[in-house]
Design a protein around this motif. Structure first.
Motif, PDB file in Angstrom:
ATOM      1  N   MET A   1      55.806  55.793  47.804  1.00  0.00           N
ATOM      2  CA  MET A   1      56.185  54.400  47.702  1.00  0.00           C
ATOM      3  C   MET A   1      55.129  53.527  48.369  1.00  0.00           C
ATOM      4  SD  MET A   1      58.999  54.021  46.132  1.00  0.00           S
ATOM      5  CE  MET A   1      60.737  53.952  46.138  1.00  0.00           C
ATOM      6  N   LYS A   2      54.989  52.326  47.818  1.00  0.00           N
ATOM      7  CA  LYS A   2      54.063  51.346  48.366  1.00  0.00           C
ATOM      8  C   LYS A   2      54.864  50.112  48.782  1.00  0.00           C
ATOM      9  CE  LYS A   2      50.229  52.769  45.458  1.00  0.00           C
ATOM     10  NZ  LYS A   2      49.207  52.322  44.500  1.00  0.00           N
ATOM     11  N   TYR A   3      54.255  49.330  49.644  1.00  0.00           N
ATOM     12  CA  TYR A   3      54.873  48.086  50.103  1.00  0.00           C
ATOM     13  C   TYR A   3      54.074  46.903  49.568  1.00  0.00           C
ATOM     14  CZ  TYR A   3      57.386  51.100  53.301  1.00  0.00           C
ATOM     15  OH  TYR A   3      58.179  52.080  53.818  1.00  0.00           O
ATOM     16  N   PHE A   4      54.800  45.852  49.195  1.00  0.00           N
ATOM     17  CA  PHE A   4      54.176  44.648  48.677  1.00  0.00           C
ATOM     18  C   PHE A   4      54.810  43.427  49.327  1.00  0.00           C
ATOM     19  CE2 PHE A   4      53.652  47.874  45.474  1.00  0.00           C
ATOM     20  CZ  PHE A   4      52.330  47.716  45.062  1.00  0.00           C
ATOM     21  N   ALA A   5      53.966  42.522  49.811  1.00  0.00           N
ATOM     22  CA  ALA A   5      54.428  41.239  50.341  1.00  0.00           C
ATOM     23  C   ALA A   5      54.319  40.228  49.207  1.00  0.00           C
ATOM     24  CB  ALA A   5      53.565  40.810  51.523  1.00  0.00           C
ATOM     25  N   VAL A   6      55.449  39.622  48.871  1.00  0.00           N
ATOM     26  CA  VAL A   6      55.469  38.634  47.798  1.00  0.00           C
ATOM     27  C   VAL A   6      55.776  37.269  48.414  1.00  0.00           C
ATOM     28  CG1 VAL A   6      56.546  37.930  45.631  1.00  0.00           C
ATOM     29  CG2 VAL A   6      56.164  40.366  46.098  1.00  0.00           C
ATOM     30  N   PHE A   7      54.779  36.404  48.384  1.00  0.00           N
ATOM     31  CA  PHE A   7      54.936  35.042  48.879  1.00  0.00           C
ATOM     32  C   PHE A   7      55.503  34.192  47.745  1.00  0.00           C
ATOM     33  CE2 PHE A   7      51.708  36.910  51.533  1.00  0.00           C
ATOM     34  CZ  PHE A   7      52.048  36.468  52.799  1.00  0.00           C
ATOM     35  N   LEU A   8      56.486  33.377  48.080  1.00  0.00           N
ATOM     36  CA  LEU A   8      57.117  32.489  47.107  1.00  0.00           C
ATOM     37  C   LEU A   8      56.920  31.043  47.578  1.00  0.00           C
ATOM     38  CD1 LEU A   8      60.426  34.514  46.609  1.00  0.00           C
ATOM     39  CD2 LEU A   8      58.466  34.432  45.063  1.00  0.00           C
ATOM     40  N   PRO A   9      55.721  30.486  47.354  1.00  0.00           N
ATOM     41  CA  PRO A   9      55.456  29.119  47.815  1.00  0.00           C
ATOM     42  C   PRO A   9      56.305  28.098  47.056  1.00  0.00           C
ATOM     43  CG  PRO A   9      53.626  29.933  46.495  1.00  0.00           C
ATOM     44  CD  PRO A   9      54.576  31.077  46.673  1.00  0.00           C
ATOM     45  N   MET A  10      56.745  27.090  47.772  1.00  0.00           N
ATOM     46  CA  MET A  10      57.576  26.030  47.209  1.00  0.00           C
ATOM     47  C   MET A  10      56.816  25.259  46.137  1.00  0.00           C
ATOM     48  SD  MET A  10      60.565  24.508  47.481  1.00  0.00           S
ATOM     49  CE  MET A  10      61.156  25.002  49.098  1.00  0.00           C
ATOM     50  N   LEU A  11      57.431  25.147  44.964  1.00  0.00           N
ATOM     51  CA  LEU A  11      56.890  24.313  43.897  1.00  0.00           C
ATOM     52  C   LEU A  11      57.778  23.110  43.636  1.00  0.00           C
ATOM     53  CD1 LEU A  11      55.836  27.010  41.251  1.00  0.00           C
ATOM     54  CD2 LEU A  11      54.375  25.851  42.928  1.00  0.00           C
ATOM     55  N   ASN A  12      59.093  23.316  43.754  1.00  0.00           N
ATOM     56  CA  ASN A  12      60.044  22.254  43.438  1.00  0.00           C
ATOM     57  C   ASN A  12      61.277  22.425  44.314  1.00  0.00           C
ATOM     58  OD1 ASN A  12      62.342  20.929  42.110  1.00  0.00           O
ATOM     59  ND2 ASN A  12      60.908  20.547  40.422  1.00  0.00           N
ATOM     60  N   GLN A  13      61.420  21.552  45.302  1.00  0.00           N
ATOM     61  CA  GLN A  13      62.509  21.688  46.265  1.00  0.00           C
ATOM     62  C   GLN A  13      63.883  21.526  45.609  1.00  0.00           C
ATOM     63  OE1 GLN A  13      62.079  19.261  49.741  1.00  0.00           O
ATOM     64  NE2 GLN A  13      63.578  20.458  50.869  1.00  0.00           N
ATOM     65  N   GLU A  14      64.015  20.601  44.669  1.00  0.00           N
ATOM     66  CA  GLU A  14      65.304  20.407  43.995  1.00  0.00           C
ATOM     67  C   GLU A  14      65.731  21.664  43.240  1.00  0.00           C
ATOM     68  OE1 GLU A  14      65.234  16.874  41.601  1.00  0.00           O
ATOM     69  OE2 GLU A  14      64.763  15.592  43.314  1.00  0.00           O
ATOM     70  N   LYS A  15      64.787  22.279  42.525  1.00  0.00           N
ATOM     71  CA  LYS A  15      65.102  23.518  41.813  1.00  0.00           C
ATOM     72  C   LYS A  15      65.404  24.648  42.790  1.00  0.00           C
ATOM     73  CE  LYS A  15      62.695  22.818  37.445  1.00  0.00           C
ATOM     74  NZ  LYS A  15      61.666  23.359  36.539  1.00  0.00           N
ATOM     75  N   SER A  16      64.730  24.656  43.933  1.00  0.00           N
ATOM     76  CA  SER A  16      65.002  25.685  44.936  1.00  0.00           C
ATOM     77  C   SER A  16      66.444  25.593  45.433  1.00  0.00           C
ATOM     78  CB  SER A  16      64.030  25.574  46.113  1.00  0.00           C
ATOM     79  OG  SER A  16      62.745  26.003  45.729  1.00  0.00           O
ATOM     80  N   ILE A  17      66.919  24.376  45.632  1.00  0.00           N
ATOM     81  CA  ILE A  17      68.308  24.184  46.049  1.00  0.00           C
ATOM     82  C   ILE A  17      69.250  24.604  44.919  1.00  0.00           C
ATOM     83  CG2 ILE A  17      70.026  22.426  46.643  1.00  0.00           C
ATOM     84  CD1 ILE A  17      67.654  20.926  48.064  1.00  0.00           C
ATOM     85  N   GLU A  18      68.937  24.178  43.702  1.00  0.00           N
ATOM     86  CA  GLU A  18      69.793  24.459  42.549  1.00  0.00           C
ATOM     87  C   GLU A  18      69.927  25.961  42.273  1.00  0.00           C
ATOM     88  OE1 GLU A  18      70.011  23.435  37.753  1.00  0.00           O
ATOM     89  OE2 GLU A  18      68.530  22.412  39.015  1.00  0.00           O
ATOM     90  N   TYR A  19      68.848  26.706  42.401  1.00  0.00           N
ATOM     91  CA  TYR A  19      68.852  28.126  42.034  1.00  0.00           C
ATOM     92  C   TYR A  19      68.930  29.082  43.232  1.00  0.00           C
ATOM     93  CZ  TYR A  19      67.833  26.340  37.446  1.00  0.00           C
ATOM     94  OH  TYR A  19      67.912  25.658  36.262  1.00  0.00           O
TER      95      TYR A  19
END
Length: 92
Positions: A1-19
């Motif tokens: 098994m391998k490890y992966f760091a996945v960064f999820l930078p903010m693109l749209n704060q309203e959509k982040s709240i919605e989803y």
């Protein structure tokens, strides 16, 4: 098994709240499958981080692209293979 760091930078704060609920449900499902070992948001509000434990870059790419945040354009997706220290508290 391998490890992966996945960064999820903010693109749209309203959509982040919605989803957010769908995103967290997706992460919980993948955690229960043993594919995620840690996740959380950045305190400064710029996004979040998910640590996946999977077999390949292709697998993590597929999983990360299925995250509702990424599908809906709420967050970006930046994947890095991570050489985790074997003494890490995440393994305890």
């Amino acid at each position: 098994m391998k490890y992966f760091a996945v960064f999820l930078p903010m693109l749209n704060q309203e959509k982040s709240i919605e989803y957010r609920a769908q995103h967290l449900q997706y992460l919980e499902q993948k955690r229960n499958e043993g594919k995620i070992i840690a996740n959380g948001r950045f305190a400064d509000g710029t996004g979040g981080l998910v640590i996946y434990r999977v077999d390949s870059i292709e697998e993590v790419e597929q999983l990360a692209k299925q995250d509702p945040y990424v599908i809906q354009g709420a967050r970006g997706c930046e994947i890095h293979e991570w050489d985790m220290d074997s003494d890490s508290a995440l393994l305890r």
